[in-house]
Design a protein around this motif. Structure first.
Motif, PDB file in Angstrom:
ATOM      1  N   GLY A 196       0.833  -1.219  -0.139  1.00 11.84           N
ATOM      2  CA  GLY A 196       0.017   0.081   0.126  1.00 11.84           C
ATOM      3  C   GLY A 196       0.857   1.197  -0.065  1.00 11.84           C
ATOM      4  N   SER A 197       0.341   2.345  -0.963  1.00 11.46           N
ATOM      5  CA  SER A 197       1.106   3.430  -0.693  1.00 11.46           C
ATOM      6  C   SER A 197       0.339   4.811  -0.884  1.00 11.46           C
ATOM      7  CB  SER A 197       2.436   3.513  -1.930  1.00 11.46           C
ATOM      8  OG  SER A 197       2.885   4.698  -2.223  1.00 11.46           O
ATOM      9  N   ASP A 198       0.249   5.616   0.065  1.00 13.72           N
ATOM     10  CA  ASP A 198      -0.472   6.853  -0.145  1.00 13.72           C
ATOM     11  C   ASP A 198       0.482   7.852   0.433  1.00 13.72           C
ATOM     12  OD1 ASP A 198      -2.915   6.107  -1.412  1.00 13.72           O
ATOM     13  OD2 ASP A 198      -3.868   5.819   0.500  1.00 13.72           O
ATOM     14  N   TYR A 199      -0.068   9.208   0.501  1.00 12.26           N
ATOM     15  CA  TYR A 199       0.709  10.112   1.165  1.00 12.26           C
ATOM     16  C   TYR A 199       0.955   9.776   2.587  1.00 12.26           C
ATOM     17  CZ  TYR A 199       0.431  13.353  -2.656  1.00 12.26           C
ATOM     18  OH  TYR A 199       0.513  13.891  -3.923  1.00 12.26           O
ATOM     19  N   GLY A 200       2.254   9.548   3.119  1.00 12.91           N
ATOM     20  CA  GLY A 200       2.398   9.294   4.567  1.00 12.91           C
ATOM     21  C   GLY A 200       2.055   7.776   4.910  1.00 12.91           C
ATOM     22  N   VAL A 201       1.886   6.851   4.006  1.00 11.34           N
ATOM     23  CA  VAL A 201       1.682   5.651   3.913  1.00 11.34           C
ATOM     24  C   VAL A 201       2.298   4.699   3.304  1.00 11.34           C
ATOM     25  CG1 VAL A 201      -0.053   3.698   4.272  1.00 11.34           C
ATOM     26  CG2 VAL A 201      -0.828   6.008   4.908  1.00 11.34           C
ATOM     27  N   LYS A 202       3.233   3.783   4.060  1.00  9.38           N
ATOM     28  CA  LYS A 202       3.891   2.846   3.160  1.00  9.38           C
ATOM     29  C   LYS A 202       3.628   1.575   3.904  1.00  9.38           C
ATOM     30  CE  LYS A 202       5.469   5.579  -0.136  1.00  9.38           C
ATOM     31  NZ  LYS A 202       4.191   6.408   0.046  1.00  9.38           N
ATOM     32  N   THR A 203       2.956   0.462   3.157  1.00 10.80           N
ATOM     33  CA  THR A 203       2.897  -1.129   3.851  1.00 10.80           C
ATOM     34  C   THR A 203       3.083  -1.935   2.871  1.00 10.80           C
ATOM     35  OG1 THR A 203       0.355  -0.742   3.155  1.00 10.80           O
ATOM     36  CG2 THR A 203       0.912   0.123   5.261  1.00 10.80           C
ATOM     37  N   LEU A 204       3.405  -3.147   3.354  1.00 11.45           N
ATOM     38  CA  LEU A 204       3.634  -4.359   2.601  1.00 11.45           C
ATOM     39  C   LEU A 204       3.506  -5.625   3.650  1.00 11.45           C
ATOM     40  CD1 LEU A 204       4.692  -4.911  -0.297  1.00 11.45           C
ATOM     41  CD2 LEU A 204       6.763  -5.151   0.790  1.00 11.45           C
ATOM     42  N   SER A 205       2.886  -6.644   2.598  1.00 14.89           N
ATOM     43  CA  SER A 205       2.622  -7.852   3.372  1.00 14.89           C
ATOM     44  C   SER A 205       2.893  -9.124   2.747  1.00 14.89           C
ATOM     45  CB  SER A 205       1.156  -7.979   4.041  1.00 14.89           C
ATOM     46  OG  SER A 205       0.476  -7.897   2.797  1.00 14.89           O
ATOM     47  N   TYR A 206       3.846 -10.110   3.243  1.00 14.95           N
ATOM     48  CA  TYR A 206       3.822 -11.249   2.241  1.00 14.95           C
ATOM     49  C   TYR A 206       3.363 -12.372   3.120  1.00 14.95           C
ATOM     50  CZ  TYR A 206       7.742  -8.762   0.040  1.00 14.95           C
ATOM     51  OH  TYR A 206       8.619  -7.668  -0.651  1.00 14.95           O
ATOM     52  N   PHE A 207       2.619 -13.324   2.685  1.00 13.84           N
ATOM     53  CA  PHE A 207       2.200 -14.783   3.224  1.00 13.84           C
ATOM     54  C   PHE A 207       2.986 -15.853   2.323  1.00 13.84           C
ATOM     55  CE2 PHE A 207      -0.942 -11.564   4.356  1.00 13.84           C
ATOM     56  CZ  PHE A 207      -0.625 -11.341   5.230  1.00 13.84           C
ATOM     57  N   LEU A 208       3.314 -17.060   2.798  1.00 14.97           N
ATOM     58  CA  LEU A 208       4.059 -18.091   2.215  1.00 14.97           C
ATOM     59  C   LEU A 208       3.190 -19.326   2.760  1.00 14.97           C
ATOM     60  CD1 LEU A 208       7.076 -17.016   3.586  1.00 14.97           C
ATOM     61  CD2 LEU A 208       7.144 -17.402   0.981  1.00 14.97           C
ATOM     62  N   PRO A 209       1.933 -19.662   2.020  1.00 15.35           N
ATOM     63  CA  PRO A 209       1.091 -20.677   2.312  1.00 15.35           C
ATOM     64  C   PRO A 209       1.654 -21.959   2.457  1.00 15.35           C
ATOM     65  CG  PRO A 209       0.135 -19.275   0.657  1.00 15.35           C
ATOM     66  CD  PRO A 209       1.607 -19.112   0.847  1.00 15.35           C
ATOM     67  N   LYS A 210       2.728 -22.359   1.779  1.00 13.38           N
ATOM     68  CA  LYS A 210       3.359 -23.655   2.047  1.00 13.38           C
ATOM     69  C   LYS A 210       4.120 -24.056   3.094  1.00 13.38           C
ATOM     70  CE  LYS A 210       6.473 -26.627  -0.787  1.00 13.38           C
ATOM     71  NZ  LYS A 210       7.287 -26.540  -1.851  1.00 13.38           N
ATOM     72  N   SER A 211       4.799 -22.922   3.783  1.00 14.63           N
ATOM     73  CA  SER A 211       5.492 -23.007   5.187  1.00 14.63           C
ATOM     74  C   SER A 211       4.817 -22.465   6.339  1.00 14.63           C
ATOM     75  CB  SER A 211       6.725 -22.412   4.881  1.00 14.63           C
ATOM     76  OG  SER A 211       7.056 -21.136   4.612  1.00 14.63           O
ATOM     77  N   LYS A 212       3.481 -21.821   5.901  1.00 16.86           N
ATOM     78  CA  LYS A 212       2.748 -21.207   6.855  1.00 16.86           C
ATOM     79  C   LYS A 212       3.289 -20.022   7.618  1.00 16.86           C
ATOM     80  CE  LYS A 212      -1.042 -24.184   6.711  1.00 16.86           C
ATOM     81  NZ  LYS A 212      -1.115 -24.392   5.330  1.00 16.86           N
ATOM     82  N   ARG A 213       4.207 -19.110   6.919  1.00 13.77           N
ATOM     83  CA  ARG A 213       4.894 -17.988   7.161  1.00 13.77           C
ATOM     84  C   ARG A 213       4.163 -16.542   6.936  1.00 13.77           C
ATOM     85  NH1 ARG A 213      11.169 -19.156   6.516  1.00 13.77           N
ATOM     86  NH2 ARG A 213      10.351 -19.774   4.235  1.00 13.77           N
ATOM     87  N   GLY A 214       4.470 -15.570   7.451  1.00 14.83           N
ATOM     88  CA  GLY A 214       4.284 -14.405   7.056  1.00 14.83           C
ATOM     89  C   GLY A 214       4.841 -13.253   7.380  1.00 14.83           C
ATOM     90  N   LEU A 215       4.867 -11.998   6.765  1.00 14.96           N
ATOM     91  CA  LEU A 215       5.559 -10.800   7.340  1.00 14.96           C
ATOM     92  C   LEU A 215       4.575  -9.879   7.002  1.00 14.96           C
ATOM     93  CD1 LEU A 215       8.143  -9.419   8.596  1.00 14.96           C
ATOM     94  CD2 LEU A 215       9.059  -9.513   5.971  1.00 14.96           C
ATOM     95  N   VAL A 216       4.185  -8.808   8.025  1.00 13.13           N
ATOM     96  CA  VAL A 216       3.394  -7.803   8.041  1.00 13.13           C
ATOM     97  C   VAL A 216       4.134  -6.566   8.416  1.00 13.13           C
ATOM     98  CG1 VAL A 216       1.242  -6.696   8.927  1.00 13.13           C
ATOM     99  CG2 VAL A 216       1.164  -9.284   8.125  1.00 13.13           C
ATOM    100  N   LEU A 217       4.109  -5.521   7.527  1.00  9.95           N
ATOM    101  CA  LEU A 217       4.969  -4.248   7.781  1.00  9.95           C
ATOM    102  C   LEU A 217       4.250  -3.108   7.480  1.00  9.95           C
ATOM    103  CD1 LEU A 217       8.161  -5.714   6.009  1.00  9.95           C
ATOM    104  CD2 LEU A 217       7.960  -5.471   8.446  1.00  9.95           C
ATOM    105  N   PHE A 218       3.748  -2.297   8.431  1.00  8.27           N
ATOM    106  CA  PHE A 218       3.191  -1.125   8.171  1.00  8.27           C
ATOM    107  C   PHE A 218       4.069   0.295   8.615  1.00  8.27           C
ATOM    108  CE2 PHE A 218      -0.984  -3.341   9.631  1.00  8.27           C
ATOM    109  CZ  PHE A 218      -1.006  -4.110   8.542  1.00  8.27           C
ATOM    110  N   THR A 219       3.964   1.339   8.075  1.00 10.44           N
ATOM    111  CA  THR A 219       4.853   2.636   8.319  1.00 10.44           C
ATOM    112  C   THR A 219       3.801   3.627   8.078  1.00 10.44           C
ATOM    113  OG1 THR A 219       5.556   2.904   6.248  1.00 10.44           O
ATOM    114  CG2 THR A 219       7.017   1.469   7.665  1.00 10.44           C
ATOM    115  N   ASN A 220       3.905   4.553   9.051  1.00 11.48           N
ATOM    116  CA  ASN A 220       3.168   5.896   8.441  1.00 11.48           C
ATOM    117  C   ASN A 220       4.111   7.190   8.287  1.00 11.48           C
ATOM    118  OD1 ASN A 220       4.658   6.374  10.963  1.00 11.48           O
ATOM    119  ND2 ASN A 220       2.934   7.400  11.953  1.00 11.48           N
ATOM    120  N   GLY A 221       5.131   6.741   7.310  1.00 14.81           N
ATOM    121  CA  GLY A 221       6.054   7.875   6.655  1.00 14.81           C
ATOM    122  C   GLY A 221       6.341   7.681   5.106  1.00 14.81           C
TER     123      GLY A 221
END
Length: 352
Positions: free
Chosen positions: A278-303
């Motif tokens: 996600g990318s808007d003014y003052g927002v940058k976010t990213l998520s990754y999910f790995l269904p095979k190994s049941k892993r994930g990474l959720v990253l939220f920022t407000n800059g």
């Protein structure tokens, strides 16, 4: 291998140093392993002297589209919605009423970003919603497609979108801090306001309307819950799930568009990831999910510089982090970087 991020001071110091360098006030991180949240933290401050709590509320911009995707697929699974039914049965945008291509547009085209629409209609030379090509002919990322789908869903089910997502996704998954509309119950003291590249707060209203493409309000924990549900199948049949995670249109060499998600193939251990940013003014976010190994990474920022921190975290959290980052942005023919003398650059410097 990955940096052992739990209680690792170097890791924490590096994040905080990057946040200071890039003027990003708050960074939320959630890590999923073996289908459970294994680490969760929000670094930084919401305002001077006020540390950001773990349940900080972030506006996550276009990550909103993943919720609308799963809502739509849940309705498809229940037999209440059809991916290939033309959307004109439920909605025709006035801007395209006179274009017969509106008869061809389907939910499949929206979720695979093959509508023919630009991202937002005001970006188009005509300033109107316009088909640049026949639906299905090409890939072109579009928030307008999701707005179109929203009208169709609301008309078919005779309910506002926020009621559908709340009753079918947020409540069942216990996403107590997640909503699409700003309301009086929202704890503004927990909200991560938007900041520019210098770290100054954007002077704009917190209040955002409901959008199918943008402006979801959520926390790291809530979105991790959503991600865990998705990597565990999202309540979909294996046939529909496979369609969601299979490349439907190509974007880059390793990255394709599935249904509503970017699909990254060719990772080590024959893994694949589904992702959305996600990318808007003052927002940058990213998520990754790995269904095979049941892993994930959720990253939220407000800059506005949030991706600098996100990219570091992606590369240093998982053993395959470098591949994730590289394949997400991979370009076969990288442009050659050349040096330009200062006196030439100075000629172009100024306000335009």
């Amino acid at each position: 291998g990955p940096i052992p991020y739990k209680n690792n001071l170097d890791y924490q110091e590096n994040i905080e140093a990057l946040m200071a360098e890039y003027a990003v006030p708050a960074v939320g991180i959630g890590i999923i392993e073996e289908g459970e949240i294994s680490y969760m933290n929000v670094f930084g401050e919401l305002q001077e002297g006020v540390p950001a709590p773990e349940n900080t509320i972030f506006n996550v911009a276009s990550i909103t589209k993943t919720v609308i995707t799963m809502l739509t697929l849940k309705l498809v699974e229940a037999g209440e919605w059809d991916l290939d039914e033309p959307l004109f049965h439920y909605w025709i945008d006035p801007d395209v009423a006179n274009d017969s291509l509106n008869k061809k547009l389907t939910t499949y085209h929206v979720l695979t970003h093959q509508t023919g629409f630009v991202n937002w209609r005001w970006n188009h030379p005509t300033k109107k919603l316009t088909f640049d090509f026949e639906p299905g002919a090409d890939f072109q990322y579009s928030g307008e497609g999701f707005k179109y789908l929203r009208h169709a869903l609301e008309n078919k089910f005779n309910k506002p979108l926020e009621q559908l997502t709340d009753s079918l996704i947020f409540k069942p998954l216990g996403m107590v801090d997640t909503r699409q509309a700003w309301d009086a119950n929202l704890d503004t003291s927990r909200f991560a306001a938007w900041h520019d590249t210098e770290g100054n707060k954007y002077e704009k209203s917190f209040v955002t309307g409901v959008s199918a493409a943008d402006d979801l309000l959520t926390t790291v924990e809530d979105y991790c819950r959503f991600g865990i549900w998705v990597i565990n199948g999202g309540g979909l049949s294996s046939t529909l799930y496979d369609k969601m995670v299979c490349p439907q249109s190509d974007i880059k060499e390793y990255r394709s568009q599935g249904l509503g998600w970017s699909v990254i193939k060719g990772l080590p251990n024959d893994e694949y990831a589904i992702s959305h940013g996600g990318s808007d003014y003052g927002v940058k976010t990213l998520s990754y999910f790995l269904p095979k190994s049941k892993r994930g990474l959720v990253l939220f920022t407000n800059g506005d510089n949030g991706f600098a921190v996100i990219n570091y975290l992606t590369e240093n959290t998982f053993d395959i982090g470098n591949s994730l980052h590289k394949y997400m942005y991979y370009r076969a023919n990288l442009p050659e970087i050349v040096s330009v003398p200062d006196d030439i650059i100075e000629k172009y410097t100024g306000r335009y």
